[in-house]
Write a protein that holds these residues in place. Structure first.
Motif, short mmCIF file in Angstrom:
data_model
loop_
_atom_site.label_atom_id
_atom_site.label_comp_id
_atom_site.label_asym_id
_atom_site.label_seq_id
_atom_site.Cartn_x
_atom_site.Cartn_y
_atom_site.Cartn_z
N LEU A 92 0.91 -1.32 0.02
CA LEU A 92 0.07 -0.39 -0.13
C LEU A 92 0.64 1.00 0.08
O LEU A 92 0.36 2.46 -0.64
N ALA A 93 2.36 0.98 0.62
CA ALA A 93 3.54 2.55 0.58
C ALA A 93 3.11 2.91 -0.77
O ALA A 93 2.55 4.82 -1.00
N PRO A 94 3.19 2.53 -1.91
CA PRO A 94 3.38 2.97 -2.60
C PRO A 94 2.34 3.98 -3.82
O PRO A 94 2.57 4.75 -4.87
N LEU A 95 0.97 3.38 -2.94
CA LEU A 95 -0.25 3.62 -3.50
C LEU A 95 -0.44 4.86 -3.03
O LEU A 95 -0.93 6.18 -3.27
N ALA A 96 -0.12 4.71 -1.29
CA ALA A 96 -0.15 6.19 -0.38
C ALA A 96 0.85 7.04 -1.05
O ALA A 96 0.36 8.43 -1.03
N LEU A 97 1.81 6.67 -1.73
CA LEU A 97 3.06 8.08 -1.95
C LEU A 97 2.11 8.28 -3.87
O LEU A 97 2.70 9.57 -4.09
N LEU A 98 1.47 7.70 -4.21
CA LEU A 98 0.66 8.04 -5.40
C LEU A 98 -0.19 9.12 -4.81
O LEU A 98 -1.03 10.00 -6.03
N ALA A 99 -1.00 8.86 -3.96
CA ALA A 99 -1.99 9.74 -3.75
C ALA A 99 -1.21 10.83 -3.22
O ALA A 99 -1.84 12.36 -3.35
N LEU A 100 0.06 10.89 -2.19
CA LEU A 100 1.05 13.02 -2.20
C LEU A 100 1.00 13.90 -3.85
O LEU A 100 0.71 14.39 -4.07
N ALA A 101 1.62 12.24 -4.69
CA ALA A 101 1.52 12.96 -5.72
C ALA A 101 0.29 13.27 -6.22
O ALA A 101 0.96 14.42 -6.51
N ALA A 102 -0.60 12.98 -6.55
CA ALA A 102 -2.06 13.36 -7.12
C ALA A 102 -2.41 14.57 -6.64
O ALA A 102 -2.94 15.51 -7.04
N PHE A 103 -2.42 14.70 -5.07
CA PHE A 103 -2.86 15.69 -4.01
C PHE A 103 -1.69 16.49 -4.66
O PHE A 103 -2.41 18.37 -4.56
N LEU A 104 -0.55 17.05 -4.63
CA LEU A 104 0.38 17.86 -5.04
C LEU A 104 -0.09 18.66 -6.94
O LEU A 104 -0.02 19.27 -7.26
N GLY A 105 -0.12 17.12 -7.51
CA GLY A 105 -0.88 17.22 -8.82
C GLY A 105 -2.01 18.33 -8.81
O GLY A 105 -2.40 19.42 -9.31
N ASP A 106 -3.11 17.73 -7.84
CA ASP A 106 -3.98 18.33 -8.04
C ASP A 106 -4.17 20.16 -7.44
O ASP A 106 -4.80 20.75 -8.07
N ILE A 107 -2.94 20.59 -6.49
CA ILE A 107 -3.11 21.69 -6.05
C ILE A 107 -2.69 22.70 -7.17
O ILE A 107 -3.11 23.89 -7.66
#
Lengths: 132, 468
Positions: free
Chosen positions: B428-443
């Motif tokens: 799940l850890a790589p998926l969590a990092l992808l979520a973080l990247a998507a959050f920064l992309g959303d911003i």
């Protein structure tokens, strides 16, 4: 919220963390190359891996066994289960037909091929009527 | 390994230099292995021999067939226009340092631990006898500790990737090392697509490279890292599909994503739950991309059809039904749940301890912060609807499912959790990092939309490219 304001700061903090981890681990690998200190390693490694010479010991025993041969294992009582699992792993071409603790009352058939594991990890292959 | 890369390359047909990019090679390894195992295992169960020559023959036939049949299929595009800067170069260097340390440790580490000897590695070493698949040992009473109910896809993959020979320490380590490198490469590509920023992608990939997903070698020879690899491959291909205009190229990526997600239950039992969660998230991501309603459903079909076939096949051919495997739901599970729910603090506290462990280097703490920000941030409502919210949702949902199993389990709950939860977090850890990247992309995307005049470059940070 503007990414330009906080991204460089957070990324720099992250890179400092990663650099520090790499530095500590690099020094650790040089000083103690075989130290296993990650989370699961701390929990399981010593428990699961009491002998580093198991592969070599079984390779020596395998040379004296025929493919498909059924063998019986005799090992010290305290480590019998561990040696049984290792024998199944390291001798995939042989069948571990039975495993006994040394001195157990239930004997083995006199014709059995026996893998005799001594207290020091030495493995001896015995065949025929001297088995068990 | 070379044959798997050849088969995967014939399927993906990455264009030009992208064929030799780390992500291209990683995806080729994933899909070559998927096809070889997905076709080879059913054939072996039907009695086909499993030898070096038959494995090479199957790989050659697959590669030639895919190459000929796929001539009109668009090649996979992996280029992302996101220029770097000094900070991204520094992050890239640290990523390489983390990977180098991982490979050095992998070389030095002795051959792993109990679950490798007793559960995973032993199956791979025993499953082929006299050049044929023979699973009879799973029925032998003395092998009952072997967890016979676990899927056999990965043990069979190790055997195929060793060209049918009994895999030894070197083969297991090479497979693990290449799977790990593929995981980081594909995750990096996904981070790039999700954030649009090379320095964020390099930095988060470096974080992954030093995380327990790679560093904790007890997982070597287990299935947690391969589960992470296939899950990330599926998700990243969905990102790639929605980053391009609707069309055949996007559909091709979605078919591959479905194939990778469908392979997850071939690797681990919980792969089924992970696959269903990923497919649901992927269908949502496709729905949120700028596409006509009709095209959205066509794209969802392209994703779900191969996934359904692979998922169904996993139930038919990988799980050999055995009565003596552990069933967590055995007995009166509802009674156990009721009694454990009366005092949930102990199990939840232990789970939190694993999530907050220093070994994770703060990944789960940052993920929790991102989840809270995604839900509460109101200046622009975009993050609540964007990829970050979907990814946070599936990772948090999977965490909840995993923890809930310890309330159900027939095993003593505390030792069961202490013995497995930390390791289960790895996929799940790589998926969590992808979520973080998507959050920064959303911003970044939200800020670009909120700007009074259109910026000269599509990304405010680096003129970066594809926004997932």
């Amino acid at each position: 919220m503007n990414r330009a304001r906080f991204e460089p700061l957070l990324l720099t903090l992250l890179l400092v963390l990663v650099a520090g981890v790499c530095l500590v681990r690099g020094i650790g690998l040089v000083r103690e190359p075989h130290r296993m200190d990650a989370h699961e390693e701390r929990h399981w490694f010593e428990w699961a891996y009491p002998r580093s010479d198991a592969a070599a010991r079984f390779a020596g025993a395998a040379a004296a066994l025929a493919p498909g041969e059924a063998v019986c294992l005799v090992a010290p009582r305290s480590t019998k289960d561990w040696w049984t699992f290792m024998a199944r792993y390291y001798l995939p071409d042989q069948m571990i037909a039975a495993a006994r603790a040394r001195g157990a009352r239930r004997g083995l058939p006199p014709q059995a091929t026996v893998l005799d594991v001594h207290w020091n990890g030495e493995i001896q292959v015995r065949r025929g009527d001297d088995g068990g | 390994m070379g044959l798997a890369l050849l088969v995967g390359w014939s399927l993906l047909k990455p264009a030009g230099r992208e064929a030799l990019s780390p992500a291209g090679l990683g995806l080729a390894l994933v899909f070559g292995t998927t096809l070889l195992v997905g076709i080879g295992f059913p054939l072996a169960r039907l009695g086909a021999p499993v030898t070096a020559s038959t494995i090479a023959g199957l790989a050659g036939l697959l590669a030639a067939g895919l190459f000929l049949l796929g001539r009109r299929r668009p090649p996979l595009r992996l280029a992302v226009d996101a220029p770097g800067d000094r900070l991204s170069k520094l992050a890239g260097l640290l990523l390489l340092a983390g990977l180098a340390l991982f490979l050095a440790k992998l070389r030095l580490a002795p051959l792993w631990t109990w679950d490798h000897f007793a559960v995973w590695g032993i199956k791979s070493r025993r499953m082929i006898q006299d050049g044929a698949l023979d699973l009879g040992f799973l029925d032998v009473r003395s092998f009952w500790g072997i967890e016979p109910q676990y899927p056999l896809g990965l043990p069979f993959a190790w055997r195929l990737l060793s060209l049918g020979a009994v895999p030894g320490e070197l083969a297991f380590k090479v497979c693990h090392g290449l799977f790990a490198l593929a995981l980081v490469a594909i995750t990096h590509h996904g981070l790039l697509l999700a954030s649009g920023s090379r320095r964020i992608a390099n930095g988060l990939a470096a974080w992954l490279a030093v995380s327990p997903v790679l560093w904790d070698t007890v997982g070597v020879g287990h299935a947690d890292l391969p589960l992470a690899l296939w899950a990330v491959a599926a998700l990243v291909l969905v990102f790639a599909a929605i980053a391009v205009p609707a069309g055949e190229r996007g559909k091709a990526s979605l078919r591959l994503a479905g194939l990778a997600a469908g392979f997850l239950p071939w690797i681990k039992q919980e792969g089924l739950v992970v696959a269903l969660a990923l497919l649901a998230a992927s269908a949502l991501l496709v729905g949120r991309s700028p596409r006509d309603r009709r095209v959205v459903w066509q794209d969802r079909l392209a994703l779900l059809l191969p996934a359904a076939v692979t998922l169904a096949a996993s139930r038919l051919v990988t799980n050999v039904p055995r009565a003596h495997g552990i069933n967590f739901f055995a007995g009166r599970w509802w009674v156990r749940v009721a009694s454990r729910l009366a005092h949930p603090g102990e199990l939840l506290g232990l789970a939190a301890k694993d999530l907050l462990a220093a070994d994770w280097l703060g990944i789960w703490i940052v993920f929790a912060v991102v989840c809270v920000l995604t839900v509460t941030w109101r200046r622009s409502r975009r993050p609540r609807r964007g990829p970050a919210a979907i990814l946070c949702g599936i990772v948090a949902g999977l965490l909840a499912v995993y923890v809930s199993i310890y309330f159900v389990t027939v095993l003593p709950a505390r030792p069961h959790l202490e013995g497995s939860f930390f390791r289960l977090l790895c996929p799940l850890a790589p998926l969590a990092l992808l979520a973080l990247a998507a959050f920064l992309g959303d911003i970044a995307s939200g800020a670009a939309q909120a700007a009074p005049t259109p910026p000269a470059a599509p990304q405010e940070m680096e003129g970066g490219g594809g926004q997932a």
